[in-house]
Design an enzyme around this catalytic site. Structure first.
Site, short mmCIF file in Angstrom:
data_model
loop_
_atom_site.label_atom_id
_atom_site.label_comp_id
_atom_site.label_asym_id
_atom_site.label_seq_id
_atom_site.Cartn_x
_atom_site.Cartn_y
_atom_site.Cartn_z
N LYS A 25 1.05 10.18 -16.69
CA LYS A 25 1.88 10.89 -15.58
C LYS A 25 3.33 10.63 -15.52
O LYS A 25 4.16 11.48 -15.49
CB LYS A 25 1.05 10.52 -14.11
CG LYS A 25 1.56 11.44 -13.07
CD LYS A 25 0.67 10.88 -11.80
CE LYS A 25 -0.61 10.84 -12.02
NZ LYS A 25 -1.33 10.84 -10.62
N LYS B 127 -3.03 0.78 -11.86
CA LYS B 127 -3.80 1.39 -10.90
C LYS B 127 -4.36 0.09 -10.29
O LYS B 127 -4.82 -0.74 -11.01
CB LYS B 127 -4.74 2.45 -11.17
CG LYS B 127 -5.21 3.23 -10.23
CD LYS B 127 -4.26 4.35 -9.90
CE LYS B 127 -4.49 5.36 -8.72
NZ LYS B 127 -3.81 6.61 -8.86
N THR C 159 3.25 14.52 -3.18
CA THR C 159 2.35 14.80 -4.04
C THR C 159 1.87 16.71 -3.91
O THR C 159 1.84 17.16 -5.00
CB THR C 159 1.19 14.11 -4.17
OG1 THR C 159 1.44 12.66 -4.18
CG2 THR C 159 0.05 14.28 -5.26
N GLY D 250 -10.44 19.36 -0.01
CA GLY D 250 -9.78 18.08 0.39
C GLY D 250 -8.93 18.53 1.31
O GLY D 250 -8.04 19.07 0.88
N GLY E 30 -6.80 15.81 2.82
CA GLY E 30 -6.17 14.53 3.25
C GLY E 30 -4.95 14.59 2.90
O GLY E 30 -4.20 15.89 2.89
N ASN E 31 -4.03 13.74 2.68
CA ASN E 31 -2.55 13.77 2.60
C ASN E 31 -2.01 14.74 1.60
O ASN E 31 -1.30 15.64 1.90
CB ASN E 31 -1.93 12.64 2.50
CG ASN E 31 -0.34 12.35 2.06
OD1 ASN E 31 0.23 13.22 2.53
ND2 ASN E 31 0.06 11.72 1.08
N GLY F 59 -4.21 17.39 0.09
CA GLY F 59 -4.49 18.91 0.54
C GLY F 59 -3.76 19.36 1.44
O GLY F 59 -3.47 20.69 1.60
N SER G 224 8.12 8.28 -5.71
CA SER G 224 8.02 6.83 -5.68
C SER G 224 9.16 6.30 -6.48
O SER G 224 9.99 5.30 -6.14
CB SER G 224 6.95 6.37 -6.21
OG SER G 224 5.74 6.50 -5.22
N1 GLU Z 1 -1.07 7.08 -6.17
C1 GLU Z 1 -0.40 8.31 -6.51
C2 GLU Z 1 -0.83 8.79 -7.95
O1 GLU Z 1 -1.98 8.86 -8.32
C3 GLU Z 1 1.15 7.84 -6.54
C4 GLU Z 1 1.43 6.68 -7.56
C5 GLU Z 1 2.87 6.20 -7.12
O2 GLU Z 1 3.67 6.48 -6.20
O3 GLU Z 1 3.04 5.11 -7.71
O4 GLU Z 1 -0.04 9.50 -8.58
#
Ligand code: GLU
Length: 427
Positions: A93, A105, A189, A217, A219-220, A222, A361
């Site tokens: 990503k 993660k 996102t 979904g 949540g944040n 969706g 981020s």
């Molecule tokens: N948890 C989010 C993702 O899966 C954001 C990760 C981040 O901002 O570091 O992309």
């Protein structure tokens, strides 16, 4: 129901890419496994006075392109293999959007809904106290994900700063704006998903105002995808599904002439459950949770967890569907993926579609380092630039190599990681 190990899926996807890129054995072997992982027991004193012991993991998958980066999930069914898969996908990503970061993660096996706020705070602080030596703004930077919030990031940052004896806002992202978070991070996102869908709509020669979507979904991610699909593209969302934690089942809420995502968000709790009674009073049709996938719509947006579109339900997808924007991580199983490809459905793959969160981020860390904060417009403008460029790079690869968009995204992302590994002299 297929029982799938997400890490096996991630490894298969990589193997396929390694073949296409002609990777040598050593390069392939490095990319196939995490670089490093940590497993902990986290004792937490509960409000009752008793100590409960939780299990947690942090996987640092690859840092060839920069410090490891990725969220931390609080989930009752968390497993090390899910975290490994998600850490691998974070590596691809950050590479696909070309930001100077690697992938990581974390996860804790816990149902956050069963904890009081004070218990959550103690869990976050204990987790950071266990991990602090192995994370850092130039080592590994965590962020929110499923089951975690900006407030939790704030507690973790505070714990880290106390241990270090100085202010280190760049240790974690997705913090509350009042303590060093970035404007636009929370919605990033979902907003990014819509930017990539906008680009897909353009390439397919459709008109966004005439497009409809159904979302799994609420949540944040969706919520922000739904709001921006309407606000930014002028399309209509006709259905959203969500998990109801009160009766532990899921429901689909729909209106044929279009739902009002801001209204639905206003009657949704912090865990993404819509208030069923209030929705019914407002004239929404409430069906079972699977109904979202068979809606007569142009676009499907799975925005919940992994393994949402499977060989069992892929045939329920309506004939009209032209685009799937994978807002969640790993929502489509490999078998379902083959069916989508055969049917000619254009898939915007997860680590491209949902890269908006980690992109902002990264902006948050840049702002923390400069101690100078940007306006929302600037954040959104730069996010749009990054996502549009990433989509363009993947689309060009898809055309050039005549491969599906997921394979193309892998070719772009893995290619970039391999290049950095070579330049570092690892291979
Ligand atoms: N948890 C989010 C993702 O899966 C954001 C990760 C981040 O901002 O570091 O992309």
């Amino acid at each position: 129901m297929e029982k799938l190990n997400p890490f096996k899926i991630a490894q298969e996807q990589l193997d396929n890419t390694a073949k296409l890129l002609g990777l040598d054995e050593a390069t392939h072997a490095i990319l196939r496994e995490p670089m490093m992982e940590f497993h902990f027991t986290i004792p937490v004193r509960m409000d009752s006075g008793k100590v409960k012991v939780f299990r947690g993991f942090r996987v640092q998958y690859n840092n060839a392109r920069g410090p490891c980066k990725g969220g931390i999930r609080f989930h009752p069914e968390e497993t090390i293999d899910t975290v490994r898969a998600l850490a691998a996908w974070m590596t691809w990503k950050t590479a696909v959007v070309n930001i100077p970061l690697g992938g990581g993660k974390g996860g804790i096996i816990v149902d956050p809904q069963k904890l009081s706020d004070r218990e959550k705070e103690r869990l976050c602080r204990s987790f950071m106290a266990a991990l602090w030596k192995n994370v850092g703004p130039f080592k590994d930077v965590m962020a929110p994900d499923v089951g975690t919030t900006a407030q939790m990031m704030g507690w973790m940052m505070d714990e880290y700063c106390k241990i270090q004896g100085e202010c280190c806002p760049g240790i974690i992202t997705g913090k509350p704006v009042e303590m060093g978070g970035s404007l636009g991070r929370k919605e990033a996102t979902g907003y990014g998903v819509i930017i990539t869908i906008r680009e897909a709509i353009k390439r397919l020669g459709l008109r966004p105002q005439e497009c409809t979507a159904s979302i799994m979904g609420f949540g944040n991610v969706g919520q922000s995808a739904a709001i921006n699909f309407v606000r930014h593209l002028g399309g209509k969302v006709i259905a959203v599904s969500c998990w109801d934690h009160k009766d532990t089942t899921s429901y689909t809420y729909s209106k044929n002439h279009g739902i009002d995502p801001e209204f639905l968000a206003s009657i949704t709790d912090q865990y993404g459950s819509i208030d069923k009674e209030k929705a019914k009073d407002a004239g929404y049709t409430v069906e079972n949770g699977d109904a979202w996938i068979s809606k007569d719509t142009d676009i499907l947006i799975p925005a919940a967890l992994e393994n949402a579109v499977t060989k069992e339900n892929v045939d329920n997808i309506n004939k009209r569907v032209k685009i799937i924007g994978e807002a969640a991580n790993g929502p489509t199983t490999p078998e379902a993926d083959k069916v989508l490809y055969k049917r000619g459905i254009f898939v915007v793959p997860d680590f491209l579609a949902n890269a908006g969160g980690v992109t902002v981020s990264y902006f948050e860390q840049v702002q923390n380092t400069y101690n100078f904060y940007w306006e929302l417009n600037d954040v959104q403008h730069m996010l749009d630039q990054k996502m549009t460029k990433a989509f363009g790079d993947v689309y060009a690869m898809h055309k050039e190599k005549k491969v599906d968009m997921r394979t193309a995204a892998y070719l772009v992302a893995v290619g970039r990681v391999v290049e950095a590994m070579k330049l570092r002299g690892w291979v």
